[in-house]
Design a protein around this motif. Structure first.
Motif, short mmCIF file in Angstrom:
data_model
loop_
_atom_site.label_atom_id
_atom_site.label_comp_id
_atom_site.label_asym_id
_atom_site.label_seq_id
_atom_site.Cartn_x
_atom_site.Cartn_y
_atom_site.Cartn_z
N ARG A 106 57.99 38.65 31.12
CA ARG A 106 57.29 38.69 29.82
C ARG A 106 58.12 37.95 28.77
N GLU A 107 59.43 38.20 28.75
CA GLU A 107 60.31 37.54 27.80
C GLU A 107 60.36 36.03 28.02
N LEU A 108 60.17 35.61 29.27
CA LEU A 108 60.16 34.18 29.60
C LEU A 108 58.79 33.55 29.40
N ALA A 109 57.84 34.33 28.90
CA ALA A 109 56.51 33.87 28.49
C ALA A 109 55.54 33.62 29.64
N ALA A 110 55.68 34.36 30.75
CA ALA A 110 54.63 34.30 31.78
C ALA A 110 53.35 34.83 31.16
N ASN A 111 52.22 34.32 31.60
CA ASN A 111 50.95 34.75 31.05
C ASN A 111 50.46 36.05 31.68
N SER A 112 50.82 36.28 32.94
CA SER A 112 50.38 37.48 33.66
C SER A 112 51.41 37.82 34.73
N TYR A 113 51.40 39.08 35.13
CA TYR A 113 52.28 39.54 36.20
C TYR A 113 51.46 40.49 37.07
N PHE A 114 51.41 40.20 38.36
CA PHE A 114 50.71 41.05 39.29
C PHE A 114 51.62 41.39 40.45
N VAL A 115 51.61 42.65 40.83
CA VAL A 115 52.33 43.09 42.02
C VAL A 115 51.43 42.81 43.21
N LYS A 116 52.00 42.12 44.20
CA LYS A 116 51.22 41.76 45.39
C LYS A 116 50.86 43.01 46.18
N PRO A 117 49.59 43.24 46.41
CA PRO A 117 49.21 44.35 47.28
C PRO A 117 49.66 44.08 48.71
N VAL A 118 50.00 45.13 49.43
CA VAL A 118 50.40 45.00 50.83
C VAL A 118 49.17 44.70 51.71
N ASP A 119 48.04 45.30 51.37
CA ASP A 119 46.81 45.11 52.13
C ASP A 119 46.25 43.70 51.89
N PRO A 120 46.06 42.91 52.95
CA PRO A 120 45.56 41.54 52.76
C PRO A 120 44.24 41.45 52.00
N ALA A 121 43.31 42.35 52.28
CA ALA A 121 42.03 42.31 51.57
C ALA A 121 42.21 42.57 50.08
N ALA A 122 43.09 43.49 49.72
CA ALA A 122 43.38 43.79 48.32
C ALA A 122 44.08 42.60 47.65
N PHE A 123 44.95 41.93 48.39
CA PHE A 123 45.65 40.75 47.87
C PHE A 123 44.62 39.66 47.54
N ILE A 124 43.73 39.39 48.48
CA ILE A 124 42.70 38.37 48.27
C ILE A 124 41.83 38.75 47.08
N SER A 125 41.44 40.00 46.99
CA SER A 125 40.60 40.47 45.88
C SER A 125 41.30 40.29 44.54
N LEU A 126 42.58 40.60 44.48
CA LEU A 126 43.35 40.45 43.25
C LEU A 126 43.38 38.98 42.81
N VAL A 127 43.73 38.10 43.72
CA VAL A 127 43.81 36.67 43.38
C VAL A 127 42.44 36.15 42.98
N ARG A 128 41.40 36.52 43.73
CA ARG A 128 40.05 36.08 43.41
C ARG A 128 39.65 36.54 42.00
N ARG A 129 40.01 37.76 41.64
CA ARG A 129 39.66 38.30 40.30
C ARG A 129 40.30 37.48 39.19
N PHE A 130 41.61 37.19 39.32
CA PHE A 130 42.21 36.45 38.21
C PHE A 130 41.78 34.99 38.20
#
Length: 150
Positions: A106-130
């Motif tokens: 945040r201090e380095l000015a990233a626009n977003s931070y997401f923790v990678k889900p362990v479940d592949p389907a959840a990971f794909i869903s997260l990336v697709r959403r953003f």
């Protein structure tokens, strides 16, 4: 601001894990967003790409913090302190849920931070959403930044 439908975003994926790269590619494919992805498997390659004269300037960077040669925070700092690159949105995709890591990005000015889900389907869903949010409104969901950092 809505992105024009014919404006195909160019994305730089900074990720050293081939499995995560594959999931990110799947997420983009599932979003039905006409986009091009370039992959850098270490931080040095990412910086070379970003500073290359012949490379297409990305519209978005996805960045893993734990990449070899030059770590993700150094890549993020270089992007956000280089005038020609500073406006590129950077999404951190990390396996770390550490408050220190979140606060540092945040201090380095990233626009977003997401923790990678362990479940592949959840990971794909997260990336697709953003990706879909970015394509529709030109902004990124905040991810972990939505949670107050103490």
């Amino acid at each position: 601001m809505t992105r024009p439908a014919d404006d195909s975003p160019h994305v730089l994926v900074v990720e050293d894990n081939p499995g995560d790269v594959r999931l990110i590619r799947e997420a983009f494919a599932e979003s039905h967003l006409d986009s091009s992805l370039a992959v850098a498997t270490d931080g040095e390659a990412a910086l070379d790409y970003l500073h290359g004269r012949d490379a297409e300037r990305p519209d978005l960077v996805t960045l893993d913090l734990n990449v070899p040669r030059v770590d993700g925070n150094e890549v993020l700092e270089a992007v956000k302190t280089t005038p020609d690159l500073a406006s590129i949105p950077v999404v951190v995709l990390s396996s770390s849920s550490s408050r220190e890591d979140i606060e540092e990005t945040r201090e380095l000015a990233a626009n977003s931070y997401f923790v990678k889900p362990v479940d592949p389907a959840a990971f794909i869903s997260l990336v697709r959403r953003f990706v879909e949010t970015f394509a529709a409104v030109g902004r990124l969901p905040l991810g972990e930044y939505e949670t107050p950092v103490e």
